[in-house]
Design a protein around this motif. Structure first.
Motif, PDB file in Angstrom:
ATOM      1  N   ALA A 280      26.853  -7.614 -55.072  1.00 21.72           N
ATOM      2  CA  ALA A 280      26.793  -6.365 -55.831  1.00 21.72           C
ATOM      3  C   ALA A 280      27.787  -6.374 -56.988  1.00 21.72           C
ATOM      4  O   ALA A 280      27.480  -5.912 -58.093  1.00 21.72           O
ATOM      5  N   GLU A 281      28.985  -6.929 -56.759  1.00 20.21           N
ATOM      6  CA  GLU A 281      29.975  -6.984 -57.839  1.00 20.21           C
ATOM      7  C   GLU A 281      29.484  -7.876 -58.981  1.00 20.21           C
ATOM      8  O   GLU A 281      29.714  -7.582 -60.156  1.00 20.21           O
ATOM      9  N   ARG A 282      28.832  -8.970 -58.635  1.00 19.13           N
ATOM     10  CA  ARG A 282      28.305  -9.852 -59.700  1.00 19.13           C
ATOM     11  C   ARG A 282      27.205  -9.158 -60.499  1.00 19.13           C
ATOM     12  O   ARG A 282      27.130  -9.274 -61.718  1.00 19.13           O
TER      13      ARG A 282
ATOM     14  N   ALA B  88      21.283  -5.576 -53.055  1.00 20.18           N
ATOM     15  CA  ALA B  88      22.589  -5.896 -52.473  1.00 20.18           C
ATOM     16  C   ALA B  88      23.199  -4.671 -51.789  1.00 20.18           C
ATOM     17  O   ALA B  88      23.757  -4.775 -50.692  1.00 20.18           O
ATOM     18  N   LEU B  89      23.114  -3.514 -52.440  1.00 19.44           N
ATOM     19  CA  LEU B  89      23.673  -2.300 -51.847  1.00 19.44           C
ATOM     20  C   LEU B  89      22.934  -1.931 -50.558  1.00 19.44           C
ATOM     21  O   LEU B  89      23.548  -1.489 -49.581  1.00 19.44           O
ATOM     22  N   ARG B  90      21.622  -2.103 -50.558  1.00 23.31           N
ATOM     23  CA  ARG B  90      20.871  -1.829 -49.331  1.00 23.31           C
ATOM     24  C   ARG B  90      21.321  -2.752 -48.203  1.00 23.31           C
ATOM     25  O   ARG B  90      21.552  -2.311 -47.071  1.00 23.31           O
TER      26      ARG B  90
ATOM     27  N   LEU C 141      24.222 -15.837 -65.968  1.00 22.44           N
ATOM     28  CA  LEU C 141      24.969 -16.594 -64.963  1.00 22.44           C
ATOM     29  C   LEU C 141      25.463 -15.683 -63.841  1.00 22.44           C
ATOM     30  O   LEU C 141      25.384 -16.030 -62.659  1.00 22.44           O
ATOM     31  N   HIS C 142      25.979 -14.505 -64.194  1.00 24.44           N
ATOM     32  CA  HIS C 142      26.448 -13.569 -63.172  1.00 24.44           C
ATOM     33  C   HIS C 142      25.283 -13.073 -62.311  1.00 24.44           C
ATOM     34  O   HIS C 142      25.425 -12.904 -61.092  1.00 24.44           O
ATOM     35  N   THR C 143      24.128 -12.850 -62.936  1.00 27.38           N
ATOM     36  CA  THR C 143      22.961 -12.409 -62.166  1.00 27.38           C
ATOM     37  C   THR C 143      22.529 -13.475 -61.172  1.00 27.38           C
ATOM     38  O   THR C 143      22.271 -13.193 -59.997  1.00 27.38           O
TER      39      THR C 143
END
Length: 348
Positions: free
Chosen positions: A277-279, A303-305, A259-261
């Protein structure tokens, strides 16, 4: 660089001795099972190395839990990467391998079927048109998918029979009848879920959505069906509906990494890479190495990129397996800024 057939076919080439045994005569049980597993690994490499496939799908191809074998065949068929006849033969071989691994003797045609699949896959992969791969996977020889060093063989028939006494047999029969009655009810429901999964893998999205919704109505605490529905709605651009499914799932399963992914990908699609990114980090915290971890780590790197943190993305990528590193480095660079939708509020 270009599409590399030898890399894709490596699992089958590692089973060359088994293929020769199949050519020689009656099928040894272990050879049939090992060739079947090597064929599945080869198909996973085909999808993993398909540069026309979305990165998210190529990540799922790395794990049989993220993309079970029937779904793998469905995706390859849907993308026109596998002929219908060869897909049907692989499916039949997988059934034969499961039967043999469970203790049955191989049937006379099982060996010929395994040989046909091995030769057919080899010819098909070599005939595929060349496609650019910017950064192909650099691999060392590794154990084939789903295999251990233990020899696979059929269980002798005499070991599968037990000398039950009449009274014990009667007691067991009564117990089995009770179990069968219960399993019939469960089986009818689970077949509905399996049909929905098969419809999704085959691209019949409306049918899959209806099946998943029916399952969610009957099993509201099942987090996996919420993941399926959220993914369908996200891919259709229905962000609010996807968010509702994820919120419902997180309310009852706040530690479910899937679910978080999926929420991370929803946030990415909405232009919120920092929150995404936090998720993904949360998902990896609950499940750093198991099922779905590579999909979460791939999402975290992306996400970081997109958040403008390439150094952090590279550090995360260094912790990933070689397959994931090569796949993410071949992915397109972030496409600059885009319109940002309000971030979903699915925090548990």
């Amino acid at each position: 660089m270009s599409f590399a057939p030898d890399s894709i076919l490596r699992p089958l080439h590692q089973r060359a001795a088994d293929v020769e045994l199949l050519r020689a005569g009656p099928a040894p049980a272990g050879a049939v099972v090992r060739v079947a597993r090597a064929a599945e690994t080869t198909l996973r490499r085909m999808l993993r190395d398909d540069p026309t496939a979305p990165v998210e799908l190529r990540l799922r191809a790395l794990s049989d839990d993220d993309l079970p074998a029937p779904d793998l065949l469905g995706e390859l068929r849907r993308r026109n990467r596998l002929p219908l006849e060869l897909a049907a033969a692989v499916h039949e071989l997988q059934g034969a391998a499961q039967r043999i691994a469970a203790g049955d003797e191989p049937l006379p045609r099982d060996g010929q079927l395994a040989l046909s699949v091995a030769e057919g896959l080899d010819a098909h992969v070599r005939a595929l048109p060349a496609m650019p791969l910017e950064d192909p996977v650099e691999e060392e020889d590794e154990p084939l998918h789903g295999e251990s060093a233990q020899t696979v063989h059929a269980v002798p028939a005499e070991r599968r029979r037990f000398p039950w006494q009449a009274l014990a047999a009667l007691a067991v029969l009564v117990l089995l009848l009770v179990v069968v009655v219960r399993m019939r009810a469960d089986g009818r429901a689970s077949r509905g879920l399996e049909r929905a999964e098969a419809a999704y893998a085959a691209g019949r999205v409306a049918e899959a959505e209806a099946g998943f919704r029916a399952w969610a109505d009957e099993h509201p605490r099942d987090p996996q069906v919420r993941v399926y529905l959220a993914r369908i709605y996200r891919e259709a651009g229905r962000r609010a509906d996807a968010n509702l499914q994820l919120k419902a799932g997180l309310d009852v399963a706040p530690e479910n990494p899937g679910l978080h992914t999926e929420l991370g990908y929803l946030l990415l699609d909405g232009g919120h890479p920092a929150q995404a990114a936090e998720r993904f980090r949360t998902a990896l915290g609950f499940n750093p190495e198991g099922v779905g971890a590579q999909r979460a780590r791939g999402g975290l790197v992306r996400a970081l990129r997109e958040a403008g943190r390439p150094a952090d993305a590279e550090r995360e990528l260094q912790q990933a397996p070689a397959e994931l590193r090569a796949l993410m480095r071949s992915a397109p660079a972030p496409a600059g800024s885009s319109s940002t939708a309000p971030a979903p509020s699915s925090a548990p």
